[in-house]
Design a protein around this motif. Structure first.
Motif, PDB file in Angstrom:
ATOM      1  N   THR A 174       0.840  -1.206   0.000  1.00 11.78           N
ATOM      2  CA  THR A 174       0.000   0.000   0.000  1.00 11.78           C
ATOM      3  C   THR A 174       0.867   1.245   0.000  1.00 11.78           C
ATOM      4  O   THR A 174       0.646   2.172  -0.788  1.00 11.78           O
ATOM      5  CB  THR A 174      -0.935   0.014   1.227  1.00 11.78           C
ATOM      6  OG1 THR A 174      -1.742  -1.167   1.203  1.00 11.78           O
ATOM      7  CG2 THR A 174      -1.827   1.229   1.209  1.00 11.78           C
ATOM      8  N   ARG A 175       1.868   1.266   0.888  1.00  9.11           N
ATOM      9  CA  ARG A 175       2.752   2.432   0.965  1.00  9.11           C
ATOM     10  C   ARG A 175       3.559   2.604  -0.321  1.00  9.11           C
ATOM     11  O   ARG A 175       3.945   3.715  -0.663  1.00  9.11           O
ATOM     12  CB  ARG A 175       3.669   2.318   2.189  1.00  9.11           C
ATOM     13  CG  ARG A 175       2.895   2.527   3.491  1.00  9.11           C
ATOM     14  CD  ARG A 175       3.773   2.669   4.716  1.00  9.11           C
ATOM     15  NE  ARG A 175       4.403   1.435   5.157  1.00  9.11           N
ATOM     16  CZ  ARG A 175       3.792   0.437   5.795  1.00  9.11           C
ATOM     17  NH1 ARG A 175       2.492   0.513   6.034  1.00  9.11           N
ATOM     18  NH2 ARG A 175       4.451  -0.622   6.182  1.00  9.11           N
ATOM     19  N   ALA A 176       3.798   1.508  -1.017  1.00 11.74           N
ATOM     20  CA  ALA A 176       4.542   1.574  -2.282  1.00 11.74           C
ATOM     21  C   ALA A 176       3.620   1.921  -3.453  1.00 11.74           C
ATOM     22  O   ALA A 176       4.068   2.052  -4.588  1.00 11.74           O
ATOM     23  CB  ALA A 176       5.233   0.238  -2.544  1.00 11.74           C
ATOM     24  N   GLY A 177       2.310   2.035  -3.181  1.00 11.22           N
ATOM     25  CA  GLY A 177       1.352   2.372  -4.239  1.00 11.22           C
ATOM     26  C   GLY A 177       1.053   1.210  -5.166  1.00 11.22           C
ATOM     27  O   GLY A 177       0.685   1.400  -6.324  1.00 11.22           O
ATOM     28  N   LYS A 178       1.189  -0.008  -4.669  1.00 10.32           N
ATOM     29  CA  LYS A 178       1.002  -1.205  -5.497  1.00 10.32           C
ATOM     30  C   LYS A 178      -0.260  -1.981  -5.162  1.00 10.32           C
ATOM     31  O   LYS A 178      -0.382  -3.153  -5.465  1.00 10.32           O
ATOM     32  CB  LYS A 178       2.217  -2.149  -5.346  1.00 10.32           C
ATOM     33  CG  LYS A 178       3.547  -1.516  -5.682  1.00 10.32           C
ATOM     34  CD  LYS A 178       3.616  -1.124  -7.134  1.00 10.32           C
ATOM     35  CE  LYS A 178       4.991  -0.552  -7.486  1.00 10.32           C
ATOM     36  NZ  LYS A 178       5.019  -0.045  -8.843  1.00 10.32           N
ATOM     37  N   ILE A 179      -1.210  -1.301  -4.509  1.00 10.64           N
ATOM     38  CA  ILE A 179      -2.461  -1.939  -4.095  1.00 10.64           C
ATOM     39  C   ILE A 179      -3.637  -1.213  -4.736  1.00 10.64           C
ATOM     40  O   ILE A 179      -3.624   0.001  -4.861  1.00 10.64           O
ATOM     41  CB  ILE A 179      -2.619  -1.864  -2.552  1.00 10.64           C
ATOM     42  CG1 ILE A 179      -1.648  -2.792  -1.848  1.00 10.64           C
ATOM     43  CG2 ILE A 179      -4.049  -2.154  -2.114  1.00 10.64           C
ATOM     44  CD1 ILE A 179      -2.049  -4.233  -1.799  1.00 10.64           C
ATOM     45  N   VAL A 180      -4.634  -1.989  -5.138  1.00  8.30           N
ATOM     46  CA  VAL A 180      -5.907  -1.415  -5.556  1.00  8.30           C
ATOM     47  C   VAL A 180      -6.961  -2.127  -4.706  1.00  8.30           C
ATOM     48  O   VAL A 180      -6.867  -3.329  -4.480  1.00  8.30           O
ATOM     49  CB  VAL A 180      -6.140  -1.589  -7.080  1.00  8.30           C
ATOM     50  CG1 VAL A 180      -6.159  -3.036  -7.489  1.00  8.30           C
ATOM     51  CG2 VAL A 180      -7.402  -0.900  -7.521  1.00  8.30           C
ATOM     52  N   SER A 181      -7.923  -1.359  -4.163  1.00 10.56           N
ATOM     53  CA  SER A 181      -8.893  -1.989  -3.267  1.00 10.56           C
ATOM     54  C   SER A 181     -10.313  -1.571  -3.616  1.00 10.56           C
ATOM     55  O   SER A 181     -10.539  -0.551  -4.257  1.00 10.56           O
ATOM     56  CB  SER A 181      -8.579  -1.620  -1.819  1.00 10.56           C
ATOM     57  OG  SER A 181      -8.731  -0.242  -1.614  1.00 10.56           O
ATOM     58  N   GLY A 182     -11.249  -2.388  -3.192  1.00  7.96           N
ATOM     59  CA  GLY A 182     -12.658  -2.153  -3.499  1.00  7.96           C
ATOM     60  C   GLY A 182     -13.056  -2.898  -4.759  1.00  7.96           C
ATOM     61  O   GLY A 182     -12.223  -3.152  -5.629  1.00  7.96           O
ATOM     62  N   ASP A 183     -14.318  -3.252  -4.843  1.00  4.29           N
ATOM     63  CA  ASP A 183     -14.814  -4.063  -5.953  1.00  4.29           C
ATOM     64  C   ASP A 183     -14.550  -3.431  -7.320  1.00  4.29           C
ATOM     65  O   ASP A 183     -13.953  -4.054  -8.194  1.00  4.29           O
ATOM     66  CB  ASP A 183     -16.328  -4.285  -5.825  1.00  4.29           C
ATOM     67  CG  ASP A 183     -16.691  -5.110  -4.606  1.00  4.29           C
ATOM     68  OD1 ASP A 183     -15.919  -5.100  -3.628  1.00  4.29           O
ATOM     69  OD2 ASP A 183     -17.737  -5.762  -4.642  1.00  4.29           O
ATOM     70  N   ASP A 184     -15.026  -2.200  -7.493  1.00  5.34           N
ATOM     71  CA  ASP A 184     -14.965  -1.567  -8.811  1.00  5.34           C
ATOM     72  C   ASP A 184     -13.533  -1.312  -9.280  1.00  5.34           C
ATOM     73  O   ASP A 184     -13.170  -1.629 -10.412  1.00  5.34           O
ATOM     74  CB  ASP A 184     -15.754  -0.248  -8.813  1.00  5.34           C
ATOM     75  CG  ASP A 184     -17.234  -0.465  -8.543  1.00  5.34           C
ATOM     76  OD1 ASP A 184     -17.724  -1.592  -8.762  1.00  5.34           O
ATOM     77  OD2 ASP A 184     -17.900   0.485  -8.102  1.00  5.34           O
ATOM     78  N   SER A 185     -12.720  -0.736  -8.404  1.00  7.11           N
ATOM     79  CA  SER A 185     -11.337  -0.416  -8.765  1.00  7.11           C
ATOM     80  C   SER A 185     -10.540  -1.676  -9.084  1.00  7.11           C
ATOM     81  O   SER A 185      -9.788  -1.732 -10.055  1.00  7.11           O
ATOM     82  CB  SER A 185     -10.633   0.323  -7.630  1.00  7.11           C
ATOM     83  OG  SER A 185     -11.359   1.460  -7.269  1.00  7.11           O
ATOM     84  N   THR A 186     -10.713  -2.709  -8.243  1.00  4.39           N
ATOM     85  CA  THR A 186      -9.977  -3.956  -8.452  1.00  4.39           C
ATOM     86  C   THR A 186     -10.418  -4.615  -9.752  1.00  4.39           C
ATOM     87  O   THR A 186      -9.583  -5.101 -10.522  1.00  4.39           O
ATOM     88  CB  THR A 186     -10.186  -4.920  -7.254  1.00  4.39           C
ATOM     89  OG1 THR A 186      -9.828  -4.242  -6.049  1.00  4.39           O
ATOM     90  CG2 THR A 186      -9.318  -6.162  -7.402  1.00  4.39           C
ATOM     91  N   LEU A 187     -11.710  -4.625 -10.011  1.00  5.78           N
ATOM     92  CA  LEU A 187     -12.228  -5.229 -11.242  1.00  5.78           C
ATOM     93  C   LEU A 187     -11.682  -4.502 -12.475  1.00  5.78           C
ATOM     94  O   LEU A 187     -11.255  -5.140 -13.444  1.00  5.78           O
ATOM     95  CB  LEU A 187     -13.765  -5.199 -11.234  1.00  5.78           C
ATOM     96  CG  LEU A 187     -14.470  -6.055 -12.279  1.00  5.78           C
ATOM     97  CD1 LEU A 187     -14.034  -7.502 -12.187  1.00  5.78           C
ATOM     98  CD2 LEU A 187     -15.970  -5.950 -12.108  1.00  5.78           C
ATOM     99  N   LEU A 188     -11.657  -3.178 -12.433  1.00  7.68           N
ATOM    100  CA  LEU A 188     -11.142  -2.384 -13.546  1.00  7.68           C
ATOM    101  C   LEU A 188      -9.670  -2.704 -13.816  1.00  7.68           C
ATOM    102  O   LEU A 188      -9.275  -2.950 -14.952  1.00  7.68           O
ATOM    103  CB  LEU A 188     -11.320  -0.890 -13.246  1.00  7.68           C
ATOM    104  CG  LEU A 188     -10.933   0.077 -14.357  1.00  7.68           C
ATOM    105  CD1 LEU A 188     -11.850  -0.098 -15.561  1.00  7.68           C
ATOM    106  CD2 LEU A 188     -10.994   1.503 -13.859  1.00  7.68           C
ATOM    107  N   GLU A 189      -8.853  -2.711 -12.754  1.00  2.00           N
ATOM    108  CA  GLU A 189      -7.421  -3.002 -12.903  1.00  2.00           C
ATOM    109  C   GLU A 189      -7.190  -4.452 -13.325  1.00  2.00           C
ATOM    110  O   GLU A 189      -6.254  -4.742 -14.070  1.00  2.00           O
ATOM    111  CB  GLU A 189      -6.673  -2.699 -11.598  1.00  2.00           C
ATOM    112  CG  GLU A 189      -6.592  -1.225 -11.266  1.00  2.00           C
ATOM    113  CD  GLU A 189      -5.804  -0.414 -12.292  1.00  2.00           C
ATOM    114  OE1 GLU A 189      -4.729  -0.848 -12.721  1.00  2.00           O
ATOM    115  OE2 GLU A 189      -6.290   0.662 -12.685  1.00  2.00           O
ATOM    116  N   LEU A 190      -8.048  -5.356 -12.865  1.00  2.00           N
ATOM    117  CA  LEU A 190      -7.954  -6.770 -13.261  1.00  2.00           C
ATOM    118  C   LEU A 190      -8.192  -6.903 -14.765  1.00  2.00           C
ATOM    119  O   LEU A 190      -7.449  -7.592 -15.461  1.00  2.00           O
ATOM    120  CB  LEU A 190      -8.969  -7.600 -12.468  1.00  2.00           C
ATOM    121  CG  LEU A 190      -8.970  -9.118 -12.685  1.00  2.00           C
ATOM    122  CD1 LEU A 190      -7.640  -9.726 -12.264  1.00  2.00           C
ATOM    123  CD2 LEU A 190     -10.100  -9.762 -11.900  1.00  2.00           C
TER     124      LEU A 190
END
Length: 102
Positions: A16-32
């Motif tokens: 998270t601190r490195a900016g390598k996390i995406v969280s939440g349904d919509d954001s994660t689905l989009l990045e996936l």
């Protein structure tokens, strides 16, 4: 000595601190769908629809996924409100987390 669960929370916090996390349904689905997510973690207390959605989407794209922890603990690990889904976008963090989940 930390157990694997604590190590996973530590890696999620670092990612998270490195900016390598995406969280939440919509954001994660989009990045996936964009192919940026290397591993998907779904809270065990997430809804059955959410679990099925991310299982299907991850399997289709050959992205590892796991059911782990609770929404509250996942959110706490990344310093946010409770989260049902977290996507890790970095290969190094993803590989280490997958290794610890086994």
């Amino acid at each position: 000595m930390k157990n694997n669960e604590e190590k996973i929370y530590s890696y999620l916090g670092l990612a998270t601190r490195a900016g390598k996390i995406v969280s939440g349904d919509d954001s994660t689905l989009l990045e996936l769908k964009r192919g940026n997510v290397k591993v998907v973690i779904v809270a065990e207390d997430a809804s059955n629809n959410t679990k099925k959605l991310f299982k299907d989407k991850s399997s289709y794209r050959n992205v590892p996924y796991a059911y782990f922890s609770t929404k509250l603990q996942l959110g706490f690990a990344i310093g946010k409100a409770p989260r049902a889904v977290i996507g890790v976008k970095d290969d190094g963090f993803a590989n280490k987390i997958v290794e610890l989940l086994k």
